[in-house]
Design a protein around this motif. Structure first.
Motif, PDB file in Angstrom:
ATOM      1  N   LEU A 120       0.814  -1.086   0.106  1.00  0.00           N
ATOM      2  CA  LEU A 120       0.039  -0.071  -0.039  1.00  0.00           C
ATOM      3  C   LEU A 120       0.907   1.320   0.026  1.00  0.00           C
ATOM      4  N   SER A 121       0.566   2.197  -0.800  1.00  0.00           N
ATOM      5  CA  SER A 121       1.396   3.315  -0.804  1.00  0.00           C
ATOM      6  C   SER A 121       0.587   4.618   0.177  1.00  0.00           C
ATOM      7  N   SER A 122       1.260   5.484   0.130  1.00  0.00           N
ATOM      8  CA  SER A 122       0.980   6.558   1.122  1.00  0.00           C
ATOM      9  C   SER A 122      -0.510   7.249   0.665  1.00  0.00           C
ATOM     10  N   ALA A 123      -0.604   7.182  -0.908  1.00  0.00           N
ATOM     11  CA  ALA A 123      -1.815   7.748  -1.458  1.00  0.00           C
ATOM     12  C   ALA A 123      -2.797   6.532  -1.338  1.00  0.00           C
ATOM     13  N   ASP A 124      -2.678   5.262  -1.155  1.00  0.00           N
ATOM     14  CA  ASP A 124      -3.663   4.219  -0.796  1.00  0.00           C
ATOM     15  C   ASP A 124      -4.270   4.396   0.496  1.00  0.00           C
ATOM     16  N   LEU A 125      -3.171   4.773   1.387  1.00  0.00           N
ATOM     17  CA  LEU A 125      -3.565   4.971   3.095  1.00  0.00           C
ATOM     18  C   LEU A 125      -4.392   6.293   3.224  1.00  0.00           C
ATOM     19  N   ALA A 126      -3.843   7.308   2.146  1.00  0.00           N
ATOM     20  CA  ALA A 126      -4.645   8.660   2.450  1.00  0.00           C
ATOM     21  C   ALA A 126      -6.323   8.241   1.862  1.00  0.00           C
ATOM     22  N   GLN A 127      -6.313   7.342   0.813  1.00  0.00           N
ATOM     23  CA  GLN A 127      -7.811   6.982   0.323  1.00  0.00           C
ATOM     24  C   GLN A 127      -8.382   6.125   1.689  1.00  0.00           C
ATOM     25  N   LEU A 128      -7.671   5.228   2.169  1.00  0.00           N
ATOM     26  CA  LEU A 128      -8.288   4.550   3.281  1.00  0.00           C
ATOM     27  C   LEU A 128      -8.774   5.369   4.355  1.00  0.00           C
ATOM     28  N   ALA A 129      -8.066   6.388   4.692  1.00  0.00           N
ATOM     29  CA  ALA A 129      -8.557   7.366   5.794  1.00  0.00           C
ATOM     30  C   ALA A 129      -9.965   8.177   5.292  1.00  0.00           C
ATOM     31  N   ARG A 130      -9.750   8.449   4.121  1.00  0.00           N
ATOM     32  CA  ARG A 130     -10.937   9.018   3.513  1.00  0.00           C
ATOM     33  C   ARG A 130     -12.236   7.912   3.562  1.00  0.00           C
ATOM     34  N   ASP A 131     -11.991   6.872   3.216  1.00  0.00           N
ATOM     35  CA  ASP A 131     -13.118   5.895   3.116  1.00  0.00           C
ATOM     36  C   ASP A 131     -13.600   5.621   4.471  1.00  0.00           C
ATOM     37  N   ASP A 132     -12.754   5.331   5.271  1.00  0.00           N
ATOM     38  CA  ASP A 132     -12.915   4.797   6.577  1.00  0.00           C
ATOM     39  C   ASP A 132     -13.347   6.020   7.644  1.00  0.00           C
ATOM     40  N   PHE A 133     -12.669   6.936   7.648  1.00  0.00           N
ATOM     41  CA  PHE A 133     -13.036   8.141   8.516  1.00  0.00           C
ATOM     42  C   PHE A 133     -13.822   9.275   8.101  1.00  0.00           C
ATOM     43  N   GLY A 134     -13.668   9.519   6.740  1.00  0.00           N
ATOM     44  CA  GLY A 134     -14.302  10.478   5.902  1.00  0.00           C
ATOM     45  C   GLY A 134     -13.208  11.822   6.094  1.00  0.00           C
ATOM     46  N   LEU A 135     -11.904  11.521   6.031  1.00  0.00           N
ATOM     47  CA  LEU A 135     -10.799  12.556   6.353  1.00  0.00           C
ATOM     48  C   LEU A 135     -10.050  12.587   4.933  1.00  0.00           C
ATOM     49  N   ARG A 136      -9.914  13.888   4.745  1.00  0.00           N
ATOM     50  CA  ARG A 136      -9.184  14.361   3.295  1.00  0.00           C
ATOM     51  C   ARG A 136      -7.761  14.646   3.786  1.00  0.00           C
ATOM     52  N   VAL A 137      -6.722  13.876   3.692  1.00  0.00           N
ATOM     53  CA  VAL A 137      -5.640  14.094   4.112  1.00  0.00           C
ATOM     54  C   VAL A 137      -4.583  13.820   2.672  1.00  0.00           C
ATOM     55  N   HIS A 138      -3.564  14.555   2.794  1.00  0.00           N
ATOM     56  CA  HIS A 138      -2.379  14.511   1.673  1.00  0.00           C
ATOM     57  C   HIS A 138      -1.544  13.266   1.913  1.00  0.00           C
ATOM     58  N   PRO A 139      -1.207  12.515   0.779  1.00  0.00           N
ATOM     59  CA  PRO A 139      -0.425  11.599   1.324  1.00  0.00           C
ATOM     60  C   PRO A 139       0.893  11.527   1.949  1.00  0.00           C
ATOM     61  N   ARG A 140       1.249  12.933   1.808  1.00  0.00           N
ATOM     62  CA  ARG A 140       2.726  13.070   2.589  1.00  0.00           C
ATOM     63  C   ARG A 140       2.615  13.270   4.032  1.00  0.00           C
ATOM     64  N   SER A 141       1.104  13.910   4.472  1.00  0.00           N
ATOM     65  CA  SER A 141       0.864  13.974   5.868  1.00  0.00           C
ATOM     66  C   SER A 141       0.638  12.411   6.198  1.00  0.00           C
ATOM     67  N   VAL A 142       0.184  11.752   5.647  1.00  0.00           N
ATOM     68  CA  VAL A 142       0.359  10.279   5.848  1.00  0.00           C
ATOM     69  C   VAL A 142       1.629   9.665   6.340  1.00  0.00           C
ATOM     70  N   GLU A 143       2.600   9.847   5.374  1.00  0.00           N
ATOM     71  CA  GLU A 143       4.036   9.583   5.478  1.00  0.00           C
ATOM     72  C   GLU A 143       4.548  10.145   7.004  1.00  0.00           C
ATOM     73  N   ARG A 144       4.436  11.439   6.840  1.00  0.00           N
ATOM     74  CA  ARG A 144       4.924  12.123   8.036  1.00  0.00           C
ATOM     75  C   ARG A 144       4.314  11.733   9.410  1.00  0.00           C
ATOM     76  N   ALA A 145       3.033  11.312   9.363  1.00  0.00           N
ATOM     77  CA  ALA A 145       2.459  10.689  10.865  1.00  0.00           C
ATOM     78  C   ALA A 145       3.049   9.292  11.039  1.00  0.00           C
ATOM     79  N   LEU A 146       2.955   8.768   9.861  1.00  0.00           N
ATOM     80  CA  LEU A 146       3.663   7.125  10.193  1.00  0.00           C
ATOM     81  C   LEU A 146       5.113   7.159  10.500  1.00  0.00           C
ATOM     82  N   ALA A 147       5.784   8.086  10.109  1.00  0.00           N
ATOM     83  CA  ALA A 147       7.337   8.346  10.484  1.00  0.00           C
ATOM     84  C   ALA A 147       7.332   8.640  11.875  1.00  0.00           C
ATOM     85  N   ARG A 148       6.545   9.603  12.441  1.00  0.00           N
ATOM     86  CA  ARG A 148       6.355   9.970  13.863  1.00  0.00           C
ATOM     87  C   ARG A 148       6.008   8.935  14.789  1.00  0.00           C
ATOM     88  N   TYR A 149       5.066   8.063  14.405  1.00  0.00           N
ATOM     89  CA  TYR A 149       4.689   7.041  15.384  1.00  0.00           C
ATOM     90  C   TYR A 149       5.676   5.751  15.816  1.00  0.00           C
TER      91      TYR A 149
END
Length: 158
Positions: A120-149
């Motif tokens: 799964l790419s960060s774009a795929d994960l951003a789409q998952l966040a949109r589908d599951d939680f209704g959140l519009r996030v940029h793929p780079r934001s997903v990458e940064r959040a996962l890197a901090r975790y």
């Protein structure tokens, strides 16, 4: 076409985000009759307003009015100064301070999805966040959040 000459100090204050948007509202005598005191310098104006109350015994209403501020702005400046000194009077950088959309619950869901399917790419994960939680996030934001975790996170127990 003529190029308008900008005052270098004004440009410097603007870049530092301390250019007073209302220098004409400052009526304190030292700012009117001195080259050292500059009503365009928001940091200097706020500091002098606080000093006027603390060291010269002016009332808060009087000082706020003389320096072009409201009473609530005085209290905000005083609190910022007490908490951080002179640097506390500097304006905060604009924009979000943290990943406010990507809560721990969302990040956990994205991590579990990535662990289940590493392709799964960060774009795929951003789409998952949109589908599951209704959140519009940029793929780079997903990458940064996962890197901090933390890498050694505990999987949620059911």
């Amino acid at each position: 076409m003529t190029q308008e000459h900008q005052d270098p100090k004004e440009e410097s204050l603007r870049r530092a985000r301390v250019l007073n948007p209302r220098p004409e509202a400052v009526r304190a005598p030292e700012f009117v009759a001195s080259e050292f005191f500059d009503a365009r310098d928001l940091l200097q104006v706020k500091y002098e307003m606080l000093r006027r109350v603390t060291h010269e015994g002016a009332t808060i209403s009087e000082a706020a009015s003389t320096f072009g501020f409201s009473r609530p702005s005085f209290y905000e400046a005083r609190s910022a100064y007490e908490e951080g000194g002179i640097p506390g009077l500097l304006p905060k950088k604009p924009g979000p301070r943290r990943a406010h959309k990507l809560s721990e619950e969302v990040i956990e869901r994205l991590i579990l999805a990535k662990e289940a399917n590493p392709s799964l790419s960060s774009a795929d994960l951003a789409q998952l966040a949109r589908d599951d939680f209704g959140l519009r996030v940029h793929p780079r934001s997903v990458e940064r959040a996962l890197a901090r975790y933390p890498k050694d996170h505990q999987e949620p127990t059911l």
